[in-house]
Design a protein around this motif. Structure first.
Motif, PDB file in Angstrom:
ATOM      1  N   SER A 169       0.852  -1.184   0.000  1.00 15.64           N
ATOM      2  CA  SER A 169       0.000   0.000   0.000  1.00 15.64           C
ATOM      3  C   SER A 169       0.892   1.240   0.000  1.00 15.64           C
ATOM      4  CB  SER A 169      -0.932  -0.009   1.221  1.00 15.64           C
ATOM      5  OG  SER A 169      -1.868   1.065   1.134  1.00 15.64           O
ATOM      6  N   ILE A 170       0.264   2.408   0.179  1.00 15.77           N
ATOM      7  CA  ILE A 170       1.060   3.635   0.217  1.00 15.77           C
ATOM      8  C   ILE A 170       1.677   3.798   1.607  1.00 15.77           C
ATOM      9  CG2 ILE A 170      -0.174   4.808  -1.619  1.00 15.77           C
ATOM     10  CD1 ILE A 170      -1.766   6.344   0.482  1.00 15.77           C
ATOM     11  N   PRO A 171       2.862   4.386   1.692  1.00 14.70           N
ATOM     12  CA  PRO A 171       3.461   4.651   2.993  1.00 14.70           C
ATOM     13  C   PRO A 171       2.570   5.549   3.853  1.00 14.70           C
ATOM     14  CG  PRO A 171       5.113   4.838   1.270  1.00 14.70           C
ATOM     15  CD  PRO A 171       3.771   4.718   0.582  1.00 14.70           C
ATOM     16  N   GLY A 172       2.625   5.326   5.157  1.00 11.85           N
ATOM     17  CA  GLY A 172       1.814   6.110   6.084  1.00 11.85           C
ATOM     18  C   GLY A 172       2.061   7.606   5.974  1.00 11.85           C
ATOM     19  N   VAL A 173       3.293   7.998   5.674  1.00  7.69           N
ATOM     20  CA  VAL A 173       3.585   9.441   5.581  1.00  7.69           C
ATOM     21  C   VAL A 173       2.777  10.099   4.472  1.00  7.69           C
ATOM     22  CG1 VAL A 173       5.875   9.513   6.628  1.00  7.69           C
ATOM     23  CG2 VAL A 173       5.648   8.953   4.187  1.00  7.69           C
ATOM     24  N   LEU A 174       2.550   9.363   3.400  1.00  2.06           N
ATOM     25  CA  LEU A 174       1.767   9.931   2.296  1.00  2.06           C
ATOM     26  C   LEU A 174       0.297  10.020   2.689  1.00  2.06           C
ATOM     27  CD1 LEU A 174       1.352  10.960  -0.541  1.00  2.06           C
ATOM     28  CD2 LEU A 174       1.381   8.600  -1.376  1.00  2.06           C
ATOM     29  N   LYS A 175      -0.217   8.970   3.295  1.00  2.53           N
ATOM     30  CA  LYS A 175      -1.627   8.996   3.718  1.00  2.53           C
ATOM     31  C   LYS A 175      -1.843  10.102   4.743  1.00  2.53           C
ATOM     32  CE  LYS A 175      -5.807   7.159   3.597  1.00  2.53           C
ATOM     33  NZ  LYS A 175      -6.508   7.724   4.734  1.00  2.53           N
ATOM     34  N   ASN A 176      -0.870  10.275   5.621  1.00  4.63           N
ATOM     35  CA  ASN A 176      -0.952  11.331   6.636  1.00  4.63           C
ATOM     36  C   ASN A 176      -1.084  12.709   5.965  1.00  4.63           C
ATOM     37  OD1 ASN A 176      -0.702  12.146   9.501  1.00  4.63           O
ATOM     38  ND2 ASN A 176       1.230  13.076   8.842  1.00  4.63           N
ATOM     39  N   ALA A 177      -0.257  12.934   4.956  1.00  5.44           N
ATOM     40  CA  ALA A 177      -0.301  14.228   4.247  1.00  5.44           C
ATOM     41  C   ALA A 177      -1.643  14.403   3.530  1.00  5.44           C
ATOM     42  CB  ALA A 177       0.849  14.312   3.245  1.00  5.44           C
ATOM     43  N   ILE A 178      -2.103  13.348   2.902  1.00  2.00           N
ATOM     44  CA  ILE A 178      -3.384  13.428   2.183  1.00  2.00           C
ATOM     45  C   ILE A 178      -4.514  13.741   3.158  1.00  2.00           C
ATOM     46  CG2 ILE A 178      -5.086  12.061   0.915  1.00  2.00           C
ATOM     47  CD1 ILE A 178      -2.697  10.626  -0.452  1.00  2.00           C
ATOM     48  N   ASP A 179      -4.519  13.067   4.288  1.00  5.48           N
ATOM     49  CA  ASP A 179      -5.584  13.297   5.272  1.00  5.48           C
ATOM     50  C   ASP A 179      -5.545  14.734   5.792  1.00  5.48           C
ATOM     51  OD1 ASP A 179      -6.434  10.683   4.967  1.00  5.48           O
ATOM     52  OD2 ASP A 179      -5.400   9.932   6.740  1.00  5.48           O
ATOM     53  N   HIS A 180      -4.364  15.216   6.116  1.00  2.23           N
ATOM     54  CA  HIS A 180      -4.236  16.594   6.609  1.00  2.23           C
ATOM     55  C   HIS A 180      -4.878  17.598   5.650  1.00  2.23           C
ATOM     56  CE1 HIS A 180      -2.004  16.821  10.318  1.00  2.23           C
ATOM     57  NE2 HIS A 180      -1.064  16.005   9.896  1.00  2.23           N
ATOM     58  N   ALA A 181      -4.495  17.492   4.371  1.00  2.00           N
ATOM     59  CA  ALA A 181      -4.942  18.507   3.409  1.00  2.00           C
ATOM     60  C   ALA A 181      -6.397  18.309   3.005  1.00  2.00           C
ATOM     61  CB  ALA A 181      -4.031  18.500   2.184  1.00  2.00           C
ATOM     62  N   SER A 182      -7.014  17.228   3.464  1.00  2.00           N
ATOM     63  CA  SER A 182      -8.426  16.982   3.135  1.00  2.00           C
ATOM     64  C   SER A 182      -9.371  17.591   4.172  1.00  2.00           C
ATOM     65  CB  SER A 182      -8.688  15.475   3.049  1.00  2.00           C
ATOM     66  OG  SER A 182      -8.686  14.884   4.339  1.00  2.00           O
ATOM     67  N   ARG A 183      -8.819  18.179   5.202  1.00  4.66           N
ATOM     68  CA  ARG A 183      -9.631  18.649   6.330  1.00  4.66           C
ATOM     69  C   ARG A 183      -9.368  20.109   6.646  1.00  4.66           C
ATOM     70  NH1 ARG A 183     -13.743  15.099   8.401  1.00  4.66           N
ATOM     71  NH2 ARG A 183     -13.600  13.631   6.696  1.00  4.66           N
ATOM     72  N   PRO A 184     -10.209  20.846   7.379  1.00  3.66           N
ATOM     73  CA  PRO A 184     -11.461  20.407   7.989  1.00  3.66           C
ATOM     74  C   PRO A 184     -12.493  19.985   6.927  1.00  3.66           C
ATOM     75  CG  PRO A 184     -10.817  22.574   8.810  1.00  3.66           C
ATOM     76  CD  PRO A 184      -9.928  22.252   7.672  1.00  3.66           C
ATOM     77  N   TYR A 185     -13.485  19.253   7.366  1.00  2.00           N
ATOM     78  CA  TYR A 185     -14.521  18.778   6.460  1.00  2.00           C
ATOM     79  C   TYR A 185     -15.089  19.946   5.647  1.00  2.00           C
ATOM     80  CZ  TYR A 185     -18.721  16.631   4.637  1.00  2.00           C
ATOM     81  OH  TYR A 185     -19.680  16.163   3.781  1.00  2.00           O
ATOM     82  N   GLY A 186     -15.131  19.755   4.332  1.00  2.00           N
ATOM     83  CA  GLY A 186     -15.651  20.816   3.463  1.00  2.00           C
ATOM     84  C   GLY A 186     -14.589  21.794   2.997  1.00  2.00           C
ATOM     85  N   GLN A 187     -13.383  21.650   3.531  1.00  2.00           N
ATOM     86  CA  GLN A 187     -12.298  22.565   3.139  1.00  2.00           C
ATOM     87  C   GLN A 187     -11.079  21.799   2.630  1.00  2.00           C
ATOM     88  OE1 GLN A 187     -11.556  25.657   6.164  1.00  2.00           O
ATOM     89  NE2 GLN A 187     -13.612  25.268   6.929  1.00  2.00           N
ATOM     90  N   SER A 188     -11.341  20.725   1.907  1.00  2.00           N
ATOM     91  CA  SER A 188     -10.232  19.954   1.330  1.00  2.00           C
ATOM     92  C   SER A 188      -9.514  20.776   0.262  1.00  2.00           C
ATOM     93  CB  SER A 188     -10.766  18.668   0.699  1.00  2.00           C
ATOM     94  OG  SER A 188      -9.750  18.023  -0.047  1.00  2.00           O
TER      95      SER A 188
END
Ligand SMILES: Cc1cc2nc3c(=O)[nH]c(=O)nc-3n(C[C@H](O)[C@H](O)[C@H](O)COP(=O)(O)O)c2cc1C
Length: 183
Positions: A82-101
């Motif tokens: 799968s993708i490394p956790g560091v990448l998923k972490n970055a993706i999750d950060h920039a996807s939030r707050p909800y509605g402000q991805s």
């Protein structure tokens, strides 16, 4: 004159990362109207939803870089299929707050390299699922599952002769994709 700014996210923090090397090399195959900037993700805190109302400086910087870009280029390692956790972490950060991805609508390309013959195919497929949920139009073809072998890079660190045609075609299609989808 650069008309298109592309944010490059490398899914590896390793000092001698093959994927960073690939990111550095493949951008040289793009036309002059495209400018690429690697966005660091190693300084981001671990994502915690409690922090959505007061995101860290590094997270705000990441989101600003993505917002300013006309396209995103992901070049990822594969960890445990799968993708490394560091990448998923970055993706999750920039996807939030909800509605402000910051990701919404940004055209994306996905690449990855591994010493294994599978060439990050499974990581790329997982990443595509994530990008679909973020509403990012993602270049479907050509796919590029790249095996790191002697000759992938030449002595100058550029894409080697044996892989040049294929990766030039990938970049040509990515450039067309961004032009089609950039706002
Ligand atoms: C925790 C971990 C898990 C890995 N799992 C995979 C894997 O599932 N598939 C694969 O092809 N390579 C796997 N590898 C090997 C990586 O492809 C290799 O370390 C590669 O160099 C990582 O990319 P980088 O050079 O850009 O850091 C793994 C490496 C680590 C450290």
């Amino acid at each position: 004159m650069h008309q298109y700014q592309i944010a490059v996210i490398v899914g590896s923090l390793r000092h001698d990362s093959f994927n960073r090397k690939l990111a550095n090399a493949i951008v040289k195959l793009a036309p002059a109207e495209f400018a690429f900037k690697q966005i660091p993700i190693g300084d981001l805190p671990l994502y915690n939803q409690d922090d959505d109302a007061h995101q860290a400086e590094s997270v705000m910087r990441l989101k600003a870089e993505i917002t300013a870009a006309q396209g995103i280029l992901f070049v990822t390692a594969e960890y445990n299929r799968s993708i490394p956790g560091v990448l998923k972490n970055a993706i999750d950060h920039a996807s939030r707050p909800y509605g402000q991805s910051a990701w919404t609508g940004k055209p994306a390309g996905v690449l990855g390299a591994s010493p294994d013959a599978s060439g990050t195919a499974m990581a790329q497929q997982h990443l595509r699922n994530v990008l679909a949920s973020l509403d990012m139009p993602t270049l479907g073809q050509p796919e590029a599952f790249i095996q790191v072998r002697d000759g992938l890079f030449d002595a100058a660190g550029d894409i080697g002769a044996g892989s040049k045609k294929r990766l030039q075609n990938w970049m040509d299609q990515y450039v067309a994709w961004v032009k089609k989808h950039a706002a």
